[in-house]
Design a protein around this motif. Structure first.
Motif, PDB file in Angstrom:
ATOM      1  N   UNK A 208       0.833  -1.238  -0.024  1.00  0.00           N
ATOM      2  CA  UNK A 208      -0.037   0.013  -0.110  1.00  0.00           C
ATOM      3  C   UNK A 208       0.840   1.161   0.061  1.00  0.00           C
ATOM      4  N   UNK A 209       1.993   1.235   0.900  1.00  0.00           N
ATOM      5  CA  UNK A 209       2.708   2.374   0.786  1.00  0.00           C
ATOM      6  C   UNK A 209       3.524   2.892  -0.435  1.00  0.00           C
ATOM      7  N   UNK A 210       3.602   1.867  -1.397  1.00  0.00           N
ATOM      8  CA  UNK A 210       4.296   1.901  -2.659  1.00  0.00           C
ATOM      9  C   UNK A 210       3.484   2.194  -3.966  1.00  0.00           C
ATOM     10  N   UNK A 211       2.033   2.408  -3.567  1.00  0.00           N
ATOM     11  CA  UNK A 211       1.236   2.786  -4.650  1.00  0.00           C
ATOM     12  C   UNK A 211       1.548   3.810  -5.367  1.00  0.00           C
ATOM     13  N   UNK A 212       1.376   4.052  -6.732  1.00  0.00           N
ATOM     14  CA  UNK A 212       1.317   5.461  -7.552  1.00  0.00           C
ATOM     15  C   UNK A 212       0.309   5.753  -8.025  1.00  0.00           C
ATOM     16  N   UNK A 213       0.259   6.730  -8.721  1.00  0.00           N
ATOM     17  CA  UNK A 213      -1.188   7.291  -9.331  1.00  0.00           C
ATOM     18  C   UNK A 213      -1.463   6.188 -10.378  1.00  0.00           C
ATOM     19  N   UNK A 214      -2.630   5.812 -10.691  1.00  0.00           N
ATOM     20  CA  UNK A 214      -3.310   4.870 -11.300  1.00  0.00           C
ATOM     21  C   UNK A 214      -2.996   5.256 -12.880  1.00  0.00           C
ATOM     22  N   UNK A 215      -2.953   6.419 -13.296  1.00  0.00           N
ATOM     23  CA  UNK A 215      -2.742   6.792 -14.522  1.00  0.00           C
ATOM     24  C   UNK A 215      -1.450   6.985 -14.921  1.00  0.00           C
ATOM     25  N   UNK A 216      -0.360   6.514 -14.120  1.00  0.00           N
ATOM     26  CA  UNK A 216       0.835   6.552 -14.652  1.00  0.00           C
ATOM     27  C   UNK A 216       1.120   5.573 -15.995  1.00  0.00           C
ATOM     28  N   UNK A 217       1.710   5.962 -16.971  1.00  0.00           N
ATOM     29  CA  UNK A 217       1.993   5.237 -18.406  1.00  0.00           C
ATOM     30  C   UNK A 217       2.317   3.688 -17.735  1.00  0.00           C
ATOM     31  N   UNK A 218       2.185   2.919 -18.259  1.00  0.00           N
ATOM     32  CA  UNK A 218       2.794   1.411 -18.369  1.00  0.00           C
ATOM     33  C   UNK A 218       3.682   1.381 -19.561  1.00  0.00           C
ATOM     34  N   UNK A 219       4.911   2.173 -19.351  1.00  0.00           N
ATOM     35  CA  UNK A 219       6.012   2.226 -20.410  1.00  0.00           C
ATOM     36  C   UNK A 219       6.881   0.855 -20.260  1.00  0.00           C
ATOM     37  N   UNK A 220       6.630  -0.208 -19.291  1.00  0.00           N
ATOM     38  CA  UNK A 220       7.569  -1.187 -19.476  1.00  0.00           C
ATOM     39  C   UNK A 220       6.890  -2.357 -20.012  1.00  0.00           C
ATOM     40  N   UNK A 221       7.173  -2.838 -21.094  1.00  0.00           N
ATOM     41  CA  UNK A 221       6.658  -4.146 -21.672  1.00  0.00           C
ATOM     42  C   UNK A 221       6.409  -5.277 -20.808  1.00  0.00           C
ATOM     43  N   UNK A 222       7.655  -5.960 -20.682  1.00  0.00           N
ATOM     44  CA  UNK A 222       7.646  -7.211 -19.702  1.00  0.00           C
ATOM     45  C   UNK A 222       8.718  -6.873 -18.525  1.00  0.00           C
ATOM     46  N   UNK A 223       8.293  -7.302 -17.440  1.00  0.00           N
ATOM     47  CA  UNK A 223       9.075  -7.100 -16.327  1.00  0.00           C
ATOM     48  C   UNK A 223       9.557  -8.199 -15.302  1.00  0.00           C
ATOM     49  N   UNK A 224      10.521  -8.362 -14.932  1.00  0.00           N
ATOM     50  CA  UNK A 224      10.818  -9.540 -13.923  1.00  0.00           C
ATOM     51  C   UNK A 224      12.123  -9.146 -13.220  1.00  0.00           C
TER      52      UNK A 224
END
Length: 412
Positions: A208-224
């Motif tokens: 919860x403490x790391x939530x960012x604004x929901x309209x932040x662009x998803x600029x990473x295609x695949x993450x791991x």
């Protein structure tokens, strides 16, 4: 061409999500059905009797090592605490539908924080011996109306290495009980039919403490972020994760669409919220907290674990919110993911945004309606009434108390 199109489109996904109505993206019948099940209220549908065990089975173990409250197996502790004050609890065992034995079998941690399951079988046997002699209820069914939380890597097989877990098998005294466990894999000796598969514990407050604004662009295609090789136990990478993680690294370490690394940055949670797809490959076991994190942060989970049984699969529409890739299909991940139509991605993101999906994956303190605690109770309620055949005749015995490794017979 597909990769180039996706590089452009992932920058526009938030705009698409904001501009397209729910009606255009969701299959209403399936979403409503899933939501209805997730939001079921178990109160009034079952009663649970919690055995009062000596503190050596739970509280004293936790006092010895408070780290148990934060590791991924902590559901066994929080479920006990939840039930003690839950309205489904009954103090009259004669009216109980289910019986719960609070044993903290994973709270024996090595210095590095990993649980050591080697004492767990003896601890469980000791607790079952106690309840079977002090109360009459175990002996009526030999545990068929009892449930146990066993959140080890391979559940009640009580070993973190699969080959040895398979060799051990489920503790014989638990064979008739309902096992509530994180491990789930079809046609596996460590998963009994009728078990309830749950998510691993992930700290809700921390996420919860790391939530960012929901309209932040998803600029990473695949993450791991995580291990690709377990250099200490499997340096060649062929056995760990059945080679799937090694294949991810070797095939995509230089692919610009794949943001993958063994580093675990302080922005890990934020990065997941900036990603379209989050890889959830198997490790030593098929499950990990990564699946919980992906759902919470709205990152489409790419599940790479053949035959996995996912948490609350009878309530959560995993096929609709995730992407399943066979382990042998890992070399083609880029093609598979870039071939998914944008409208399908948007639909999955819409479903992931459903608060019921997120709530069902968490063990919050205090408990909240629809959370993982309530999903466990819903799963138990759906198994009622118990079939008449589970109740034994006076003096009838089914379980073999002397079965299992010799070491398990030692007093605990």
């Amino acid at each position: 061409m597909g990769s180039c199109v996706w590089v452009f489109l992932i920058l526009l996904l938030p705009l698409f999500i904001g501009s397209i109505g729910v009606e255009g993206l969701e299959d209403h019948s399936s979403v409503r059905s899933a939501g209805d099940v997730l939001e079921d209220n178990p109160v009034g549908r079952l009663k649970v009797y919690v055995y009062e065990l000596p503190s050596k089975y739970n509280k004293k173990i936790l006092q010895k090592d408070p780290r148990c409250l934060t590791h991924m197996f902590a559901a066994e502790i929080f479920m006990h605490q939840f039930l003690l004050s839950s309205p489904v609890r009954t103090l009259n065992p004669d009216e109980a539908d289910w019986f719960y034995t609070p044993v903290y079998s994973t709270c024996d941690l090595a210095p590095n924080g990993l649980p050591l399951p080697f004492k767990s079988p003896r601890m469980m046997r000791s607790a079952i011996q106690l309840i079977s002699t002090k109360w009459p209820y175990w002996n009526r069914t030999e545990g068929a109306d009892h449930f146990f939380l066993v959140p080890h890597d391979f559940g009640a097989c009580f070993h973190y290495q699969e080959e040895k877990a398979i060799k051990r098998g489920i503790l014989p005294l638990l064979q008739r009980s309902t096992l509530v466990q994180t491990f789930g894999q079809r046609n596996h000796v460590c998963l009994n039919e009728g078990s309830i598969t749950i998510p691993p514990y992930a700290p809700p407050e921390k996420m919860q403490s790391h939530l960012i604004t929901p309209d932040t662009p998803r600029s990473i295609f695949v993450y791991f972020r995580g291990l690709f090789y377990d250099v200490n136990n499997d340096p060649e990478g062929g056995y760990y994760a059945r080679g799937a993680r090694a294949s991810i690294w070797e095939n995509f370490k230089n692919n610009p669409l794949f943001d993958i690394s063994t580093d675990h940055p302080t922005t890990y949670y934020e990065d997941m919220q900036r990603a379209v797809f989050c890889l959830c490959p198997l490790g030593w076991a098929p499950w990990s907290p990564r699946l919980v994190e992906a759902v919470i942060f709205g990152c489409i989970p790419v599940i790479i674990a053949d035959d996995i049984v996912l948490p609350f699969a009878d309530a959560i529409p995993w096929e609709q919110i995730g992407v399943f890739v066979a382990e042998k299909g890992v070399p083609y991940l880029d093609t598979i993911l870039t071939s998914i139509p944008v409208e399908v991605v948007l639909r999955k993101q819409r479903l992931l945004a459903n608060p019921s999906m997120k709530q069902a994956m968490l063990f919050p303190q205090p408990a909240q309606s629809g959370d993982a605690f309530h999903q466990i109770l819903n799963g138990l309620a759906r198994k009622l009434p118990h079939e008449k055949r589970v109740f034994l005749k006076p003096g009838e015995k089914v379980l073999n108390w002397t079965a299992g490794p010799v070491g398990d017979m030692k007093p605990w």
